[in-house]
Design a protein around this motif. Sequence first.
Motif, short mmCIF file in Angstrom:
data_model
loop_
_atom_site.label_atom_id
_atom_site.label_comp_id
_atom_site.label_asym_id
_atom_site.label_seq_id
_atom_site.Cartn_x
_atom_site.Cartn_y
_atom_site.Cartn_z
N ALA A 137 0.83 -1.21 0.00
CA ALA A 137 0.00 0.00 0.00
C ALA A 137 0.86 1.26 0.00
N ILE A 138 1.95 1.26 0.77
CA ILE A 138 2.85 2.41 0.80
C ILE A 138 3.56 2.55 -0.54
N THR A 139 3.93 1.43 -1.15
CA THR A 139 4.56 1.45 -2.46
C THR A 139 3.67 2.16 -3.48
N ARG A 140 2.38 1.83 -3.48
CA ARG A 140 1.46 2.45 -4.43
C ARG A 140 1.26 3.93 -4.10
N ALA A 141 1.15 4.24 -2.80
CA ALA A 141 0.93 5.65 -2.41
C ALA A 141 2.10 6.53 -2.83
N LEU A 142 3.32 6.02 -2.73
CA LEU A 142 4.50 6.79 -3.07
C LEU A 142 4.88 6.66 -4.55
N GLN A 143 4.11 5.84 -5.29
CA GLN A 143 4.35 5.65 -6.73
C GLN A 143 5.81 5.25 -6.99
N LEU A 144 6.27 4.23 -6.26
CA LEU A 144 7.65 3.79 -6.37
C LEU A 144 7.87 2.99 -7.64
N SER A 145 9.09 3.04 -8.13
CA SER A 145 9.48 2.16 -9.23
C SER A 145 9.66 0.75 -8.67
N ARG A 146 9.85 -0.22 -9.57
CA ARG A 146 10.03 -1.60 -9.11
C ARG A 146 11.28 -1.73 -8.24
N THR A 147 12.37 -1.05 -8.62
CA THR A 147 13.60 -1.11 -7.83
C THR A 147 13.39 -0.50 -6.45
N GLU A 148 12.72 0.66 -6.41
CA GLU A 148 12.44 1.31 -5.12
C GLU A 148 11.51 0.45 -4.27
N ARG A 149 10.54 -0.18 -4.93
CA ARG A 149 9.65 -1.08 -4.21
C ARG A 149 10.42 -2.19 -3.53
N ASP A 150 11.33 -2.83 -4.28
CA ASP A 150 12.10 -3.94 -3.72
C ASP A 150 12.94 -3.49 -2.53
N ARG A 151 13.51 -2.28 -2.61
CA ARG A 151 14.30 -1.75 -1.49
C ARG A 151 13.42 -1.55 -0.26
N LEU A 152 12.19 -1.08 -0.48
CA LEU A 152 11.27 -0.86 0.65
C LEU A 152 10.91 -2.19 1.30
N TYR A 153 10.66 -3.22 0.50
CA TYR A 153 10.35 -4.54 1.06
C TYR A 153 11.51 -5.04 1.91
N ARG A 154 12.73 -4.90 1.39
CA ARG A 154 13.89 -5.37 2.15
C ARG A 154 14.08 -4.58 3.43
N ALA A 155 13.83 -3.25 3.37
CA ALA A 155 13.95 -2.42 4.56
C ALA A 155 12.95 -2.86 5.63
N ALA A 156 11.82 -3.41 5.20
CA ALA A 156 10.80 -3.88 6.14
C ALA A 156 11.05 -5.31 6.59
N GLY A 157 12.17 -5.91 6.13
CA GLY A 157 12.47 -7.27 6.51
C GLY A 157 11.68 -8.31 5.74
#
Length: 256
Positions: free
Chosen positions: A46-66
């Motif tokens: 949901a945060i990925t969509r709200a921030l309109q992240l790219s696929r690379t940015e999305r993957d970084r966010l997932y990893r940051a969340a463990g």
Amino acid sequence: MPRSPKRRARGLRREELAQLAGLSVEYVLRLEQGRATNPSAQVVAAITRALQLSRTERDRLYRAAGLLPPQDGVVDNHVPAGIQRLCARLGDVPIGVFAADWTLLWWNDMWNALHGDPSTVPERERNLARMLFGGHPYLRPMRSAAGPEAFEVAIVGDLKEAVARYPGDAALAALISALRRTSASFDRLWGTVETATLTGEEKTITHPTLGEITVDCDVLAVPGADLRIVTYTAATGDPNAAKLDRLRTTGITASA
């Protein structure tokens, strides 16, 4: 989000991020402060969509969340930023963006006005098949011009197509298993319906204030992403177009 001359810095405020992601402001604050240390994959998506992240940015966010980023071979719930911007510019039309398993990922205010607000139900329940076969109160009465059960048949056939494309997706398999276990209608159709891809058709939706609204429902595929953009339109001059205009101008919502 509307631009404001009072804004001192670029970017989203905490309250705006919470609104766009369908989260509480308190939870976003806990994330910022490191007090919410185990966000679910649904929250990160949901945060990925709200921030309109790219696929690379999305993957970084997932990893940051463990969490492991979505892998190839499973249903992807990422809505590319360009698709979000395109849909946002079509505010006169009710639009919903669905994943391959028919989970609703993105919608606009006109979708809320026509169907009801999806944010009133838990994110896990924002799945069209769950709503159709689980009788969830969010989904307003809707019938297809193709006849009784035509819409249900089309959704089951499309889900069969998704299972063929994503045989290793555990979440999709669990969805099918749960629906077959809890819905006799779904189980019957799953055993008889052929694999198919859902296409558009005429639908009539019963709105609590405006009554029946008959619209053309079109399902558009997104090249390079296994997504479906669902739109509802009516011909200019048609009484149903006037009803859609009223929805747009008066902002009639699910509470109406």
